[in-house]
Design a protein around this motif. Structure first.
Motif, mmCIF file in Angstrom:
data_model
loop_
_atom_site.group_PDB
_atom_site.id
_atom_site.type_symbol
_atom_site.label_atom_id
_atom_site.label_comp_id
_atom_site.label_asym_id
_atom_site.label_seq_id
_atom_site.Cartn_x
_atom_site.Cartn_y
_atom_site.Cartn_z
ATOM 1 N N SER A 17 2.397 -41.011 -25.179
ATOM 2 C CA SER A 17 3.378 -39.942 -25.735
ATOM 3 C C SER A 17 2.819 -38.849 -26.081
ATOM 4 O O SER A 17 1.956 -38.744 -26.930
ATOM 5 C CB SER A 17 4.288 -40.849 -26.640
ATOM 6 O OG SER A 17 5.353 -39.879 -27.035
ATOM 7 N N LYS A 18 3.323 -37.761 -25.893
ATOM 8 C CA LYS A 18 2.971 -36.394 -26.161
ATOM 9 C C LYS A 18 3.786 -35.690 -27.132
ATOM 10 O O LYS A 18 3.662 -34.539 -27.702
ATOM 11 C CB LYS A 18 2.807 -35.376 -24.826
ATOM 12 C CG LYS A 18 1.979 -35.967 -23.786
ATOM 13 C CD LYS A 18 0.755 -35.772 -23.952
ATOM 14 C CE LYS A 18 -0.244 -35.874 -22.837
ATOM 15 N NZ LYS A 18 -0.752 -37.143 -22.430
ATOM 16 N N THR A 19 4.672 -36.810 -27.839
ATOM 17 C CA THR A 19 5.842 -36.191 -28.769
ATOM 18 C C THR A 19 5.069 -35.392 -29.800
ATOM 19 O O THR A 19 5.501 -34.340 -30.376
ATOM 20 C CB THR A 19 6.758 -37.090 -29.087
ATOM 21 O OG1 THR A 19 7.296 -37.941 -28.031
ATOM 22 C CG2 THR A 19 7.746 -36.578 -29.949
ATOM 23 N N VAL A 63 -3.063 -26.083 -37.528
ATOM 24 C CA VAL A 63 -3.939 -25.795 -36.346
ATOM 25 C C VAL A 63 -4.906 -26.971 -36.412
ATOM 26 O O VAL A 63 -4.797 -27.599 -35.165
ATOM 27 C CB VAL A 63 -4.971 -24.562 -36.560
ATOM 28 C CG1 VAL A 63 -6.088 -24.687 -35.637
ATOM 29 C CG2 VAL A 63 -4.004 -23.273 -36.386
ATOM 30 N N VAL A 64 -5.133 -27.554 -37.481
ATOM 31 C CA VAL A 64 -6.107 -28.759 -37.510
ATOM 32 C C VAL A 64 -5.140 -30.126 -36.948
ATOM 33 O O VAL A 64 -5.637 -30.848 -36.186
ATOM 34 C CB VAL A 64 -6.656 -29.203 -38.875
ATOM 35 C CG1 VAL A 64 -7.325 -30.659 -38.923
ATOM 36 C CG2 VAL A 64 -7.665 -28.135 -38.835
ATOM 37 N N ALA A 65 -3.889 -29.830 -37.470
ATOM 38 C CA ALA A 65 -3.147 -31.249 -37.029
ATOM 39 C C ALA A 65 -2.507 -31.150 -35.411
ATOM 40 O O ALA A 65 -2.544 -32.240 -34.771
ATOM 41 C CB ALA A 65 -1.741 -31.016 -37.825
ATOM 42 N N VAL A 70 -3.526 -33.161 -30.034
ATOM 43 C CA VAL A 70 -3.933 -32.885 -28.821
ATOM 44 C C VAL A 70 -5.112 -34.078 -28.388
ATOM 45 O O VAL A 70 -5.093 -34.619 -27.379
ATOM 46 C CB VAL A 70 -4.725 -31.495 -28.353
ATOM 47 C CG1 VAL A 70 -5.626 -31.311 -27.170
ATOM 48 C CG2 VAL A 70 -3.504 -30.440 -28.552
ATOM 49 N N ILE A 71 -6.038 -34.543 -29.385
ATOM 50 C CA ILE A 71 -7.203 -35.333 -29.248
ATOM 51 C C ILE A 71 -6.570 -36.702 -28.780
ATOM 52 O O ILE A 71 -6.848 -37.462 -28.300
ATOM 53 C CB ILE A 71 -8.124 -35.248 -30.100
ATOM 54 C CG1 ILE A 71 -8.773 -33.856 -29.762
ATOM 55 C CG2 ILE A 71 -9.151 -36.215 -29.996
ATOM 56 C CD1 ILE A 71 -9.962 -33.372 -31.198
ATOM 57 N N ILE A 72 -5.420 -37.167 -29.755
ATOM 58 C CA ILE A 72 -5.107 -38.401 -30.029
ATOM 59 C C ILE A 72 -4.177 -38.826 -28.765
ATOM 60 O O ILE A 72 -4.234 -39.885 -28.389
ATOM 61 C CB ILE A 72 -4.087 -38.560 -31.262
ATOM 62 C CG1 ILE A 72 -4.871 -38.627 -32.479
ATOM 63 C CG2 ILE A 72 -3.335 -39.886 -31.419
ATOM 64 C CD1 ILE A 72 -4.302 -38.350 -33.764
ATOM 65 N N THR A 73 -3.411 -37.646 -28.278
ATOM 66 C CA THR A 73 -2.553 -37.938 -27.058
ATOM 67 C C THR A 73 -3.194 -37.649 -25.909
ATOM 68 O O THR A 73 -2.357 -37.967 -24.804
ATOM 69 C CB THR A 73 -1.305 -36.982 -27.267
ATOM 70 O OG1 THR A 73 -1.507 -35.847 -27.141
ATOM 71 C CG2 THR A 73 -0.351 -37.347 -28.554
ATOM 72 N N ALA A 74 -4.342 -37.066 -25.682
ATOM 73 C CA ALA A 74 -4.919 -37.081 -24.544
ATOM 74 C C ALA A 74 -5.333 -38.300 -23.630
ATOM 75 O O ALA A 74 -5.362 -39.351 -24.270
ATOM 76 C CB ALA A 74 -6.439 -35.967 -24.790
#
Length: 74
Positions: A17-19, A63-65, A70-74
């Motif tokens: 999920s990209k939510t 920005v960090v979040a 992006v890294i988590i949902t990739a």
């Protein structure tokens, strides 16, 4: 050959999920637009050193979040 490789590598893989990224990316974009609006309309923005630190801190956190999302949902 490429089609077989694509099928083999995506078979059984779940779409994440990209939510989280959409929410954090949108929050970062809204923050950037508000910040630019305040900066252009008020020549003394931010008024104090504390306000400047809070603004920079908020930007860094967003920005960090967003990057982490992006890294988590990739």
């Amino acid at each position: 050959m490429h089609a077989l490789l694509t099928i083999a590598t995506t078979e059984g893989a779940e779409e994440t999920s990209k939510t989280l990224f959409y929410v954090l990316g949108s929050a970062l974009a809204v923050f950037a637009v508000l910040l630019s609006g305040l900066g252009m309309s008020r020549p003394d923005f931010p008024g104090t050193d504390g306000a400047a630190r809070a603004t920079i801190g908020t930007a860094v956190v967003l920005v960090v979040a967003a990057m982490a999302a992006v890294i988590i949902t990739a």
